[in-house]
Design an enzyme around this catalytic site. Sequence first.
Site, PDB file in Angstrom:
ATOM      1  N   GLY A 177      52.898   1.237  63.556  1.00 35.34           N
ATOM      2  CA  GLY A 177      54.128   1.387  62.794  1.00 35.34           C
ATOM      3  C   GLY A 177      54.231   2.708  62.076  1.00 35.34           C
ATOM      4  O   GLY A 177      53.235   3.416  61.875  1.00 35.34           O
ATOM      5  N   LEU A 178      55.461   3.052  61.694  1.00 35.00           N
ATOM      6  CA  LEU A 178      55.742   4.226  60.879  1.00 35.00           C
ATOM      7  C   LEU A 178      56.110   3.770  59.475  1.00 35.00           C
ATOM      8  O   LEU A 178      56.718   2.710  59.291  1.00 35.00           O
ATOM      9  CB  LEU A 178      56.899   5.030  61.484  1.00 35.00           C
ATOM     10  CG  LEU A 178      56.675   5.592  62.887  1.00 35.00           C
ATOM     11  CD1 LEU A 178      57.975   6.233  63.400  1.00 35.00           C
ATOM     12  CD2 LEU A 178      55.547   6.610  62.902  1.00 35.00           C
ATOM     13  N   ILE A 179      55.753   4.586  58.493  1.00 33.83           N
ATOM     14  CA  ILE A 179      56.032   4.255  57.094  1.00 33.83           C
ATOM     15  C   ILE A 179      56.985   5.300  56.522  1.00 33.83           C
ATOM     16  O   ILE A 179      56.693   6.500  56.532  1.00 33.83           O
ATOM     17  CB  ILE A 179      54.738   4.190  56.273  1.00 33.83           C
ATOM     18  CG1 ILE A 179      53.800   3.120  56.863  1.00 33.83           C
ATOM     19  CG2 ILE A 179      55.042   3.862  54.819  1.00 33.83           C
ATOM     20  CD1 ILE A 179      52.436   3.094  56.234  1.00 33.83           C
ATOM     21  N   LYS A 206      58.024  -0.194  56.254  1.00 33.57           N
ATOM     22  CA  LYS A 206      57.197  -0.104  57.456  1.00 33.57           C
ATOM     23  C   LYS A 206      58.041  -0.559  58.649  1.00 33.57           C
ATOM     24  O   LYS A 206      58.685  -1.618  58.598  1.00 33.57           O
ATOM     25  CB  LYS A 206      55.958  -0.983  57.316  1.00 33.57           C
ATOM     26  CG  LYS A 206      54.978  -0.863  58.489  1.00 33.57           C
ATOM     27  CD  LYS A 206      53.817  -1.841  58.346  1.00 33.57           C
ATOM     28  CE  LYS A 206      52.919  -1.458  57.192  1.00 33.57           C
ATOM     29  NZ  LYS A 206      51.690  -2.307  57.167  1.00 33.57           N
ATOM     30  N   ASP A 211      40.315  -8.185  57.837  1.00 33.22           N
ATOM     31  CA  ASP A 211      40.160  -6.761  58.161  1.00 33.22           C
ATOM     32  C   ASP A 211      40.000  -5.932  56.888  1.00 33.22           C
ATOM     33  O   ASP A 211      40.647  -4.897  56.722  1.00 33.22           O
ATOM     34  CB  ASP A 211      41.350  -6.267  58.976  1.00 33.22           C
ATOM     35  CG  ASP A 211      41.065  -4.937  59.671  1.00 33.22           C
ATOM     36  OD1 ASP A 211      39.886  -4.621  59.933  1.00 33.22           O
ATOM     37  OD2 ASP A 211      42.034  -4.187  59.936  1.00 33.22           O
TER      38      ASP A 211
END
Length: 456
Positions: free
Chosen positions: A39-41, A61, A167
């Site tokens: 993804g891009l933020i 996001k 994670d």
Amino acid sequence: MAPPRKNTLPKPLPDSFILQDTEKKKWRLGRIIGQGGFGLIYLASLDVDRPVAADTAFVIKVEYQENGPLFSELKFYQRAAKPESIQKWKRKRKLDFLGIPTYWGSGLAEHNDLRYRFMAMDRLGSDLQKVCDSSGGRLKKATVLQLGQRLLDVLEYIHENEYVHADIKAANLMLGYSNREQVYLADYGLSYRYCPDGVHKEYRENPKKGHNGTIEYTSIDAHKGLAPSRRGDLQILGFCLLHWLCGSLPWDRFLKNPTQVQEAKVRLMDNLPDSVQQWSVSGASTDEVASYFLYVKTLDYQDKPNYQHLKDLLGSVVKGRLDFSMPQGPAGPSATKNPKSMEKKAARARGPPSAKPLPAEQDDEEHEEVKSKPVPAPYIRRPPITKPQSQPKDDVLPAVRRSLRPRSAHRYKEVDSEDEEEEEEEEDDVRPKPIPACYLRGPPIGPGAQPKQVNL
């Protein structure tokens, strides 16, 4: 147009693109400030009539709709981390802060025949990985223990709401944008609903799903292909604490071979507390982390942890501001050991899961003294004997010597120490054994005794 491939970064949306979430709130996109996973933020603002300010408090996001991580993260926030739920928990536990980013909305968008999914969140600052890199790969011990305690607060909340993170790592820990004292556990793309409707997932190993997660820190359960659990989250956090404290992990050289990493983690857990304590660095012992691991080792797959006990093991007196300055001394394992201290801490860590830390250490110390006193000689020697005793058989001595050898401190060489011992045993079996003396000489003969005549 062909649909975009899954698990790829999306094509950027135009400057000042307007998004509308499921609650009809409109968001204006600013510049891209980062990317992670798939993804891009973007910087974002609810004020759609003017460009997004550089100091805006929101980010969005964006991923392709077909991708899974953002969908999983959205489900976590919608089910388990609504702002009102977090506020209620903080009041109940009397917490001033809980490090879960605030979720502000989500929705779908379309541009140039491509479908996007988006999520609006609080804007956060730098991640802890960059902080570690700037401080020589390590953090000060007090800072590590404080981070552990704060993350246990987060894990207790999400575990009580049927989820695990799965994670945990420095790259997923974010400092506050305006307050570096606030540390958030972010990125719930691998979060897992381990206990849907109160029913825990069954213990079921699946080799096809083995080694999921970030290889350095993923749990032994994940290496086996088990579904993530509370125990797994705690073990992952423990591996992180050890790494932040020491600057390295015993399996760093095996990272391209997940099976070897798994074996090294099993050895570490099987040889507690020495396996962790021998990894100490100059000026920073790992006693608290070893005690933490000893408690985690007592948990079964479906057990509910005692989070307060774990926080106490990491140091109930650790307070003050987070200090991210560079620690003194070189990184790497140290041979310095303090067995007496470790024995007391190990006893505390092995306490029952529901038990609180022992109220006082006086009893432990008295028990320590009793154990450490040597057994008086009259109780280990037999009374003087008049009859001569036969010599011990020589073939027993090699095994006795082996049992008295100290264990090697280097538990993570590529050749397993158990294999070396087996080779030594084989060599002992091959060596010619001297004939025991009792078969070469008869019984001692007194000064006046005469040998018996033998009739042939």
